[in-house]
Write a protein that holds these residues in place. Structure first.
Motif, PDB file in Angstrom:
ATOM      1  N   THR A 201     -21.140  42.390 -41.289  1.00 10.71           N
ATOM      2  CA  THR A 201     -21.174  42.425 -42.752  1.00 10.71           C
ATOM      3  C   THR A 201     -21.749  43.771 -43.202  1.00 10.71           C
ATOM      4  O   THR A 201     -21.721  44.745 -42.430  1.00 10.71           O
ATOM      5  CB  THR A 201     -21.958  41.217 -43.300  1.00 10.71           C
TER       6      THR A 201
ATOM      7  N   GLU B  41     -19.507  39.895 -47.639  1.00  5.67           N
ATOM      8  CA  GLU B  41     -20.762  39.425 -48.207  1.00  5.67           C
ATOM      9  C   GLU B  41     -21.387  38.384 -47.283  1.00  5.67           C
ATOM     10  O   GLU B  41     -20.700  37.547 -46.696  1.00  5.67           O
ATOM     11  CB  GLU B  41     -20.589  38.864 -49.615  1.00  5.67           C
ATOM     12  N   TYR B  42     -22.699  38.504 -47.147  1.00  2.11           N
ATOM     13  CA  TYR B  42     -23.487  37.590 -46.327  1.00  2.11           C
ATOM     14  C   TYR B  42     -24.937  37.794 -46.755  1.00  2.11           C
ATOM     15  O   TYR B  42     -25.361  38.927 -46.987  1.00  2.11           O
ATOM     16  CB  TYR B  42     -23.318  37.911 -44.833  1.00  2.11           C
TER      17      TYR B  42
ATOM     18  N   VAL C 149     -19.685  31.649 -45.702  1.00  2.00           N
ATOM     19  CA  VAL C 149     -19.772  32.252 -44.372  1.00  2.00           C
ATOM     20  C   VAL C 149     -21.156  32.015 -43.769  1.00  2.00           C
ATOM     21  O   VAL C 149     -21.289  31.764 -42.562  1.00  2.00           O
ATOM     22  CB  VAL C 149     -19.442  33.754 -44.444  1.00  2.00           C
ATOM     23  N   HIS C 150     -22.189  32.063 -44.584  1.00  2.00           N
ATOM     24  CA  HIS C 150     -23.554  31.825 -44.097  1.00  2.00           C
ATOM     25  C   HIS C 150     -23.690  30.421 -43.516  1.00  2.00           C
ATOM     26  O   HIS C 150     -24.175  30.231 -42.387  1.00  2.00           O
ATOM     27  CB  HIS C 150     -24.548  32.044 -45.246  1.00  2.00           C
TER      28      HIS C 150
ATOM     29  N   VAL D  79     -26.672  39.011 -36.789  1.00  2.00           N
ATOM     30  CA  VAL D  79     -26.119  39.597 -38.011  1.00  2.00           C
ATOM     31  C   VAL D  79     -26.165  41.115 -37.896  1.00  2.00           C
ATOM     32  O   VAL D  79     -27.246  41.703 -37.759  1.00  2.00           O
ATOM     33  CB  VAL D  79     -26.905  39.134 -39.261  1.00  2.00           C
TER      34      VAL D  79
ATOM     35  N   VAL E 114     -22.043  37.926 -36.932  1.00  2.20           N
ATOM     36  CA  VAL E 114     -21.485  38.203 -38.252  1.00  2.20           C
ATOM     37  C   VAL E 114     -21.526  39.706 -38.481  1.00  2.20           C
ATOM     38  O   VAL E 114     -22.583  40.335 -38.364  1.00  2.20           O
ATOM     39  CB  VAL E 114     -22.274  37.482 -39.366  1.00  2.20           C
TER      40      VAL E 114
ATOM     41  N   SER F 207     -17.141  39.532 -42.770  1.00  2.00           N
ATOM     42  CA  SER F 207     -17.217  39.177 -44.186  1.00  2.00           C
ATOM     43  C   SER F 207     -17.867  40.307 -44.967  1.00  2.00           C
ATOM     44  O   SER F 207     -18.856  40.893 -44.519  1.00  2.00           O
ATOM     45  CB  SER F 207     -18.025  37.882 -44.381  1.00  2.00           C
TER      46      SER F 207
ATOM     47  N   GLY G  31     -19.922  34.354 -49.777  1.00  2.00           N
ATOM     48  CA  GLY G  31     -21.099  34.671 -48.983  1.00  2.00           C
ATOM     49  C   GLY G  31     -21.832  33.427 -48.518  1.00  2.00           C
ATOM     50  O   GLY G  31     -22.292  33.341 -47.367  1.00  2.00           O
TER      51      GLY G  31
END
Length: 420
Positions: A40, A9-10, A22-23, A63, A38, A7, A19
């Motif tokens: 990002t 945006e996160y 997905v979070h 992340v 993730v 993604s 964002g």
């Protein structure tokens, strides 16, 4: 399962609803026992010295936030070059941190929107695993069917490529499923509709205020043409004739702010409209608790998560039937609706809401009750995991470039998904 979400945006880099989506999906999948990574990015306009790549566990999710490369690309001026550069950095970081240093292989790659098409397709191919894509919106939909400009055509072609390369597709509404089918020819029967979710704990409920003074309306969202704020400004003088003193508070920012300010002056309601700009979460909740109704007049809306957030707080809903909004809000049970771009219908719905605050409050209570039943993130994660399990990586064949029309995209011919 081992799940790789890709993604652009996160948190803490959040541009819009994607964002947040997905979070919540990532943390719920992790809470359900899946191993989630993730991929990002770090904030725009930074570099590897000021904001190096971060690889950390956050809320049970690994992340990997990738540093921007040093070439000077600006998203606003060089969108496609910026997007390709971002994708290149994602691929390098993904191969180094996943396939290299810690040797982690996903069972599925899940792409979120066209901006991550290149890295998602490349990583799914490298790991030889299914590619699942969620199409959150389309370029043609955002521009009323027109993809005649060079950048519009480029974005449309990337969307087409991502859809073509995907082994399974997810959309957030039935209308978005039909749009993807119409634009790209992907069989609607093979697209899974999974609505966005909401964490009601972060949007506390408060009864709608009972005031004897002038009403206050609220709009919350990006200030872009497709959000339809221009229709709300056109309706405001009519609303004020039947409900004197009514004001409008606009929470949000975007490229059309100056144009909307001019429209407010043109409609002679500038003094009744308060443009707040972007507001934080707590301030937005306070606005929803204070105002008499939220009006979401979108002309194009794949889903409309703001409607769910507003419903959770107890503010009465007045929304257009555009896309997913028409599915999220059910008239007359949970709110009042009107057709997109219908200023008269918008006016009538707002007047009816303000004229009977008791009925509006009851609709708001029913709207919040529906959220806990149909829009929990646990439900979203469970249904998404089912899509992952069912996805199979198919054999790839070379494809040619899409034929993109210069006029509004027509209804799909089954023999030619993007007929000119």
């Amino acid at each position: 399962m081992k799940i790789l979400l890709v993604s652009w945006e996160y948190p803490p880099v959040v541009v819009g609803g994607l964002g947040r989506h997905v979070h919540h999906l990532a943390t719920e999948l992790a809470a359900a026992g899946h191993e989630v990574v993730v991929l990002t990015r770090r904030p725009s306009g930074t570099d590897a010295l000021t904001h190096p790549t971060v690889d950390a566990m956050v809320e049970g999710v690994r992340v990997i936030a990738v540093a921007e490369d040093p070439p000077e690309f600006d998203f606003g001026q060089d969108m496609m070059a910026w997007t390709l550069a971002m994708g290149h950095s994602f691929i390098r970081a993904g191969l180094r941190l996943l396939a290299g240093e810690r040797s982690w292989t996903p069972d599925v790659v899940h792409a979120h929107d066209w901006l991550v098409a290149h890295p998602s397709i490349a990583l799914a191919e490298f790991f030889d695993v299914p590619l699942v894509s969620t199409i959150h919106a389309t370029e043609a939909g955002r521009h009323s069917g027109w993809v005649s400009g060079p950048t519009n055509r480029q974005v449309h072609s990337v969307e087409w490529w991502l859809v073509t390369e995907s082994d399974s597709l997810i959309t957030c509404s039935a209308s978005m499923r039909d749009e993807v089918n119409r634009l790209f020819g992907y069989d609607a029967g093979d697209i899974t509709v999974i609505h966005n979710g909401i964490d009601v704990r972060t949007w506390p409920f408060a009864p709608s205020p009972r005031t004897s003074g002038p009403a206050e309306l609220l709009f919350a969202g990006r200030l872009e043409y497709e959000k339809g704020v221009q229709d709300l400004l056109a309706a405001l003088p009519r609303i004020r004739r039947s409900h004197p003193g009514t004001t409008l508070t606009i929470a949000g920012d975007g490229t059309q702010r100056d144009w909307l300010l001019d429209l407010a002056r043109k409609h002679r309601v500038a003094k009744a409209v308060n443009f707040l700009g972007a507001v934080g979460h707590e301030d937005l909740v306070a606005l929803m608790h204070r105002c008499d109704a939220i009006v979401l007049p979108s002309r194009y809306e794949p889903f409309g998560i703001v409607a769910l957030e507003a419903a959770a707080t107890g503010i009465p809903l007045v929304v257009s039937t555009a896309g997913g909004l028409g599915e999220a809000v059910q008239e007359p049970d949970t709110g009042l609706t009107f057709e997109p771009a219908d200023v008269a219908g918008l006016t009538a719905a707002v007047r009816a809401t303000l004229s009977d605050p008791d009925a509006a409050a009851q609709r708001a209570i029913r709207a919040r009750a529906r959220l806990t039943e149909e829009f929990s993130w646990a439900e979203v994660a469970e249904r998404t995991a089912a899509v992952y399990l069912a996805a199979k990586r198919r054999v790839r064949h070379p494809v040619g470039r899409p034929d993109i029309p210069l006029r509004p995209l027509p209804e799909r011919d089954p023999g030619n998904p993007v007929e000119s």
